[in-house]
Design an enzyme around this catalytic site. Structure first.
Site, mmCIF file in Angstrom:
data_model
loop_
_atom_site.group_PDB
_atom_site.id
_atom_site.type_symbol
_atom_site.label_atom_id
_atom_site.label_comp_id
_atom_site.label_asym_id
_atom_site.label_seq_id
_atom_site.Cartn_x
_atom_site.Cartn_y
_atom_site.Cartn_z
ATOM 1 N N HIS A 130 37.107 42.742 27.314
ATOM 2 C CA HIS A 130 35.676 42.971 27.414
ATOM 3 C C HIS A 130 35.290 44.352 27.592
ATOM 4 O O HIS A 130 35.876 45.061 28.554
ATOM 5 C CB HIS A 130 35.251 42.094 28.533
ATOM 6 C CG HIS A 130 35.165 40.544 28.500
ATOM 7 N ND1 HIS A 130 35.696 39.830 29.530
ATOM 8 C CD2 HIS A 130 34.977 39.844 27.354
ATOM 9 C CE1 HIS A 130 35.634 38.441 29.063
ATOM 10 N NE2 HIS A 130 35.199 38.624 27.737
ATOM 11 N N GLU A 177 34.220 46.589 30.798
ATOM 12 C CA GLU A 177 35.186 46.509 31.681
ATOM 13 C C GLU A 177 36.162 47.785 31.996
ATOM 14 O O GLU A 177 37.487 47.502 31.790
ATOM 15 C CB GLU A 177 35.774 45.143 31.925
ATOM 16 C CG GLU A 177 34.831 44.013 32.144
ATOM 17 C CD GLU A 177 35.257 42.718 32.171
ATOM 18 O OE1 GLU A 177 36.595 42.781 31.997
ATOM 19 O OE2 GLU A 177 34.514 41.722 31.686
#
Length: 375
Positions: free
Chosen positions: A109, A112
């Site tokens: 992701h 992050e």
């Protein structure tokens, strides 16, 4: 991690985060992004307590493989949707023993950022200490580490240049009307059955089919080819301070659930001992939310015994915008947790096997001596 409710601070504003955060307010200006870009530098002065754009991470991987040629190789894994190369680092010491594999990926992701920072920290710690640290050296004599510092490269770059809170990949859908797939909903583990969306505008869009994205294809094909030797699959995320084990798509437990809990709790205790940070341990359905198509669940389903998702700091104060001032402490405590997991993996899958081999050899030798007594 896909948060469900709460707030984060963004450029001095209190902004709602979760399924329906206002993307127009979540856009970082180029000026704000530029402030965090560090200039190219040599490996000796590389800052592991800073976030780095992809260009610098590419350069770092190349420099690492050149400086530590005796133990590190940089290997091509595949190409992203936007035709960028995916590389993993293999860290290995020559050994006459059959070796097992530890897989670690970060940055599935894109927002992050602490996850790729940890992958780099992990590599740095192993390489700087394996000669003098008997534990790390013992691991490397019997285990090979495969580390993918950034899985979602296109999305990661987009989070630096355009939208700091971008989560997905950058594949085009519906004739270019929406972009990106949640790569951690795209693996072939009860694909798109729960906690995922078939609407390409959603954060949890699962793709057009299981493993439809080039990034997940590259990872899953490679892992499949090595699955007999991979004993541990670690995927690093943020945030929430959790150690998650399978499953997310069902309330059913894995056959080795109790062992996974014990190993995970021991790791959480090691992590807390470093800086006092509390982590919860459990399956995603028990302590977070239901989700399908995750790499963690898929890895366990294809037979990899230890499979964990780490959700790193914090609990929502900063969320995805974890300050650089917390990188070092986050990485130090996570390193302690990962080494704890490796301790258990080592004991179970190498030491115990060696003990069995030694016992068998001793038995054969005893029988041979007994036989000679009758001659």
């Amino acid at each position: 991690m896909k948060p469900l409710l709460g707030t984060i601070y963004l450029l001095g504003m209190l902004v709602p985060w979760g399924l329906g955060y206002d993307r127009s307010r979540a856009q970082h200006s180029q000026e704000a992004v530029d402030k965090t870009v560090t200039p190219s530098r040599s490996l000796e002065t590389y800052s592991y307590d800073r976030y780095h754009p992809m260009e610098e991470i590419y350069q770092w991987m190349s420099q690492i493989s050149k400086q530590y040629t005796e133990v590190v190789t940089q290997n091509f894994l595949g190409m992203t949707y936007e035709a960028r190369p995916m590389y993993y680092l293999k860290i290995s010491l020559p050994s006459n023993n059959p070796k097992k594999i530890i897989w670690m990926d970060c940055g599935i992701h894109s927002r992050e950022w602490i996850a790729p920072a940890f992958c780099q920290w992990f590599v740095k710690e192993v390489l700087q200490n394996y000669k003098d640290n008997s534990k790390i050296r013992r691991f490397l004599m019997n285990l090979d580490f495969y580390v993918l510092p950034v899985l979602n490269i296109d999305g990661y770059i987009y989070s630096w240049t355009t939208d700091r809170l971008w989560r997905k990949s950058r594949s085009s859908h519906n004739n270019g009307t929406c972009f990106g797939t949640d790569l951690n909903r795209n693996f072939n583990a009860s694909w798109c059955s729960i906690g995922a969306s078939k609407n390409c505008t959603d954060l949890t869009f699962c793709g057009t089919g299981p493993v439809s994205e080039p990034e997940t294809k590259a990872v899953s094909s490679f892992i499949e080819s090595k699955k007999e030797d991979i004993v541990c699959y670690l995927t690093m995320h943020s945030y929430g301070q959790l150690i998650l084990l399978p499953y997310g798509y069902t309330k059913n437990k894995t056959s080795n659930y109790e062992e996974l809990i014990q190993v995970g709790q021991k790791a959480a205790n090691a992590l807390k001992a470093k800086h006092g940070t509390n982590y919860k341990v459990g399956s995603s359905t028990d302590i977070l939310y239901a989700s399908s198509g995750s790499s963690r669940d898929w890895a366990r389903d294809i037979g990899i015994p230890f499979s964990y998702t780490f959700e790193l700091r914090d609990n929502g104060t900063h969320g995805f915008l974890l300050p650089e001032a917390q990188i070092q402490a986050t990485c130090e405590e996570t390193m302690a947790a990962v080494l704890s997991v490796l301790d258990d993996v080592y004991e179970k899958h190498w030491y115990s096997n060696s003990a069995v081999k030694m016992t068998s050899s001793t038995m054969v030798l005893s029988l041979l001596m007994c036989f000679m007594c009758f001659l």
